[in-house]
Scaffold this motif. Structure first.
Motif, PDB file in Angstrom:
ATOM      1  N   PRO A   1       1.147  -0.717  -0.299  1.00  0.00           N
ATOM      2  CA  PRO A   1       0.136   0.003  -0.128  1.00  0.00           C
ATOM      3  C   PRO A   1       1.127   1.233   0.166  1.00  0.00           C
ATOM      4  O   PRO A   1       0.428   2.192  -0.054  1.00  0.00           O
ATOM      5  CB  PRO A   1      -0.124  -0.472   1.226  1.00  0.00           C
ATOM      6  N   GLU A   2       2.059   1.503   0.103  1.00  0.00           N
ATOM      7  CA  GLU A   2       2.677   2.618   0.783  1.00  0.00           C
ATOM      8  C   GLU A   2       2.940   3.058  -0.571  1.00  0.00           C
ATOM      9  O   GLU A   2       2.708   4.271  -0.414  1.00  0.00           O
ATOM     10  CB  GLU A   2       4.180   2.164   0.592  1.00  0.00           C
ATOM     11  N   PRO A   3       3.230   2.926  -1.450  1.00  0.00           N
ATOM     12  CA  PRO A   3       3.130   4.207  -2.573  1.00  0.00           C
ATOM     13  C   PRO A   3       1.684   4.440  -3.425  1.00  0.00           C
ATOM     14  O   PRO A   3       1.925   6.189  -3.223  1.00  0.00           O
ATOM     15  CB  PRO A   3       3.731   2.861  -4.141  1.00  0.00           C
ATOM     16  N   VAL A   4       1.145   3.777  -2.419  1.00  0.00           N
ATOM     17  CA  VAL A   4      -0.839   4.704  -2.918  1.00  0.00           C
ATOM     18  C   VAL A   4      -1.489   4.958  -1.836  1.00  0.00           C
ATOM     19  O   VAL A   4      -1.965   6.368  -2.003  1.00  0.00           O
ATOM     20  CB  VAL A   4      -1.257   3.670  -2.673  1.00  0.00           C
ATOM     21  N   VAL A   5      -0.485   5.179  -0.436  1.00  0.00           N
ATOM     22  CA  VAL A   5      -0.765   5.887   0.548  1.00  0.00           C
ATOM     23  C   VAL A   5      -0.030   7.265   0.498  1.00  0.00           C
ATOM     24  O   VAL A   5      -0.056   8.055   0.428  1.00  0.00           O
ATOM     25  CB  VAL A   5      -0.151   5.471   1.868  1.00  0.00           C
ATOM     26  N   ARG A   6       1.093   6.771  -0.067  1.00  0.00           N
ATOM     27  CA  ARG A   6       2.349   7.850  -0.248  1.00  0.00           C
ATOM     28  C   ARG A   6       1.222   8.875  -1.207  1.00  0.00           C
ATOM     29  O   ARG A   6       1.458  10.361  -0.906  1.00  0.00           O
ATOM     30  CB  ARG A   6       3.501   7.735  -0.458  1.00  0.00           C
ATOM     31  N   ALA A   7       0.793   8.712  -2.362  1.00  0.00           N
ATOM     32  CA  ALA A   7      -0.098   9.709  -3.358  1.00  0.00           C
ATOM     33  C   ALA A   7      -0.970  10.170  -2.810  1.00  0.00           C
ATOM     34  O   ALA A   7      -1.488  11.431  -2.741  1.00  0.00           O
ATOM     35  CB  ALA A   7      -0.200   9.233  -3.841  1.00  0.00           C
ATOM     36  N   ALA A   8      -1.706   9.363  -1.860  1.00  0.00           N
ATOM     37  CA  ALA A   8      -3.661  10.511  -0.792  1.00  0.00           C
ATOM     38  C   ALA A   8      -2.363  10.831  -0.305  1.00  0.00           C
ATOM     39  O   ALA A   8      -3.528  11.756   0.362  1.00  0.00           O
ATOM     40  CB  ALA A   8      -4.175   9.005  -0.182  1.00  0.00           C
ATOM     41  N   ARG A   9      -1.745  11.303   0.658  1.00  0.00           N
ATOM     42  CA  ARG A   9      -0.927  11.819   0.940  1.00  0.00           C
ATOM     43  C   ARG A   9      -0.397  13.127   0.544  1.00  0.00           C
ATOM     44  O   ARG A   9      -1.098  14.061   1.419  1.00  0.00           O
ATOM     45  CB  ARG A   9       0.145  11.264   2.268  1.00  0.00           C
ATOM     46  N   GLY A  10      -0.081  12.956  -0.361  1.00  0.00           N
ATOM     47  CA  GLY A  10       0.385  14.557  -0.928  1.00  0.00           C
ATOM     48  C   GLY A  10      -0.596  14.984  -1.561  1.00  0.00           C
ATOM     49  O   GLY A  10      -0.484  16.326  -1.735  1.00  0.00           O
ATOM     50  N   ALA A  11      -1.990  14.125  -2.074  1.00  0.00           N
ATOM     51  CA  ALA A  11      -3.319  14.720  -2.073  1.00  0.00           C
ATOM     52  C   ALA A  11      -3.942  15.713  -0.827  1.00  0.00           C
ATOM     53  O   ALA A  11      -5.303  15.677  -1.510  1.00  0.00           O
ATOM     54  CB  ALA A  11      -3.875  13.708  -3.509  1.00  0.00           C
ATOM     55  N   GLU A  12      -3.449  14.977   0.189  1.00  0.00           N
ATOM     56  CA  GLU A  12      -4.428  15.572   1.569  1.00  0.00           C
ATOM     57  C   GLU A  12      -5.516  14.551   1.810  1.00  0.00           C
ATOM     58  O   GLU A  12      -6.635  15.439   1.725  1.00  0.00           O
ATOM     59  CB  GLU A  12      -4.802  17.012   1.311  1.00  0.00           C
ATOM     60  N   VAL A  13      -5.212  13.016   1.343  1.00  0.00           N
ATOM     61  CA  VAL A  13      -6.647  12.853   2.056  1.00  0.00           C
ATOM     62  C   VAL A  13      -6.560  12.541   2.917  1.00  0.00           C
ATOM     63  O   VAL A  13      -5.588  12.279   3.367  1.00  0.00           O
ATOM     64  CB  VAL A  13      -6.676  11.506   0.705  1.00  0.00           C
ATOM     65  N   PRO A  14      -7.550  12.421   3.859  1.00  0.00           N
ATOM     66  CA  PRO A  14      -8.125  12.244   5.205  1.00  0.00           C
ATOM     67  C   PRO A  14      -7.804  10.777   5.600  1.00  0.00           C
ATOM     68  O   PRO A  14      -8.391  10.228   4.376  1.00  0.00           O
ATOM     69  CB  PRO A  14      -9.398  12.843   5.836  1.00  0.00           C
ATOM     70  N   GLN A  15      -6.727  10.075   6.578  1.00  0.00           N
ATOM     71  CA  GLN A  15      -6.832   8.809   6.911  1.00  0.00           C
ATOM     72  C   GLN A  15      -6.619   8.293   5.626  1.00  0.00           C
ATOM     73  O   GLN A  15      -7.030   7.736   5.020  1.00  0.00           O
ATOM     74  CB  GLN A  15      -7.701   8.698   7.836  1.00  0.00           C
ATOM     75  N   PRO A  16      -5.166   8.606   5.116  1.00  0.00           N
ATOM     76  CA  PRO A  16      -4.934   8.305   3.440  1.00  0.00           C
ATOM     77  C   PRO A  16      -4.593   6.289   3.745  1.00  0.00           C
ATOM     78  O   PRO A  16      -4.770   5.588   2.515  1.00  0.00           O
ATOM     79  CB  PRO A  16      -3.421   9.042   3.589  1.00  0.00           C
ATOM     80  N   ASP A  17      -3.795   6.257   4.758  1.00  0.00           N
ATOM     81  CA  ASP A  17      -3.704   4.294   5.274  1.00  0.00           C
ATOM     82  C   ASP A  17      -5.251   3.512   4.917  1.00  0.00           C
ATOM     83  O   ASP A  17      -5.528   3.258   4.686  1.00  0.00           O
ATOM     84  CB  ASP A  17      -3.245   4.849   6.464  1.00  0.00           C
ATOM     85  N   LEU A  18      -6.258   4.642   5.716  1.00  0.00           N
ATOM     86  CA  LEU A  18      -7.556   3.713   5.589  1.00  0.00           C
ATOM     87  C   LEU A  18      -8.221   3.881   4.514  1.00  0.00           C
ATOM     88  O   LEU A  18      -8.639   3.588   4.073  1.00  0.00           O
ATOM     89  CB  LEU A  18      -8.162   4.615   6.936  1.00  0.00           C
ATOM     90  N   ALA A  19      -7.948   4.766   3.985  1.00  0.00           N
ATOM     91  CA  ALA A  19      -8.373   5.233   2.597  1.00  0.00           C
ATOM     92  C   ALA A  19      -7.964   4.493   1.436  1.00  0.00           C
ATOM     93  O   ALA A  19      -9.077   3.820   0.806  1.00  0.00           O
ATOM     94  CB  ALA A  19      -8.758   6.698   1.897  1.00  0.00           C
TER      95      ALA A  19
END
Length: 119
Positions: free
Chosen positions: A27-45
């Motif tokens: 999940p880490e590459p996708v979580v990193r992208a979600a974090r960069g896009a300021e998605v709330p709770q990127p791990d859970l998302a």
């Protein structure tokens, strides 16, 4: 269900099942992208989105609740596309690659809308 519908649904579902499993395992590459896009709770998302991709993909492939499965996949594809393929922020070859992936996802979205509206 006709053989052609079964094959078409299974082929369409395959990319979602494959990517969902891949994102659950790494999940880490996708979580990193979600974090960069300021998605709330990127791990859970990412976990939820990946689970939707696998679960709804399997349902679609099997022809079980295909309209619901197609709608769930289409819905999950929106944030995936916007967060994962922001070609508007890129330059050169990377922009072309991201735009191609963005347009591929739009085509998948169109197919899912079609599936969701037909039996």
């Amino acid at each position: 269900m006709s053989v052609t519908k079964f094959i078409g649904r299974a082929l369409l579902a395959s990319i979602f099942i494959k990517n969902g499993l891949e994102h659950l395992q790494n999940p880490e590459p996708v979580v990193r992208a979600a974090r960069g896009a300021e998605v709330p709770q990127p791990d859970l998302a990412v976990k939820i989105n990946s689970g939707v991709m696998v679960g709804a993909g399997a349902l679609l492939a099997l022809g079980v609740f295909p309209r619901l499965a197609g709608t769930a996949l289409a819905t999950s594809l929106i944030p995936t596309t916007v967060v994962g393929h922001p070609f508007w922020d890129k330059q050169g070859k990377e922009r072309v690659q991201q735009q191609t992936q963005f347009l591929k996802n739009l085509a998948l979205f169109g197919a899912l809308i079609y599936i969701s509206g037909h039996d």
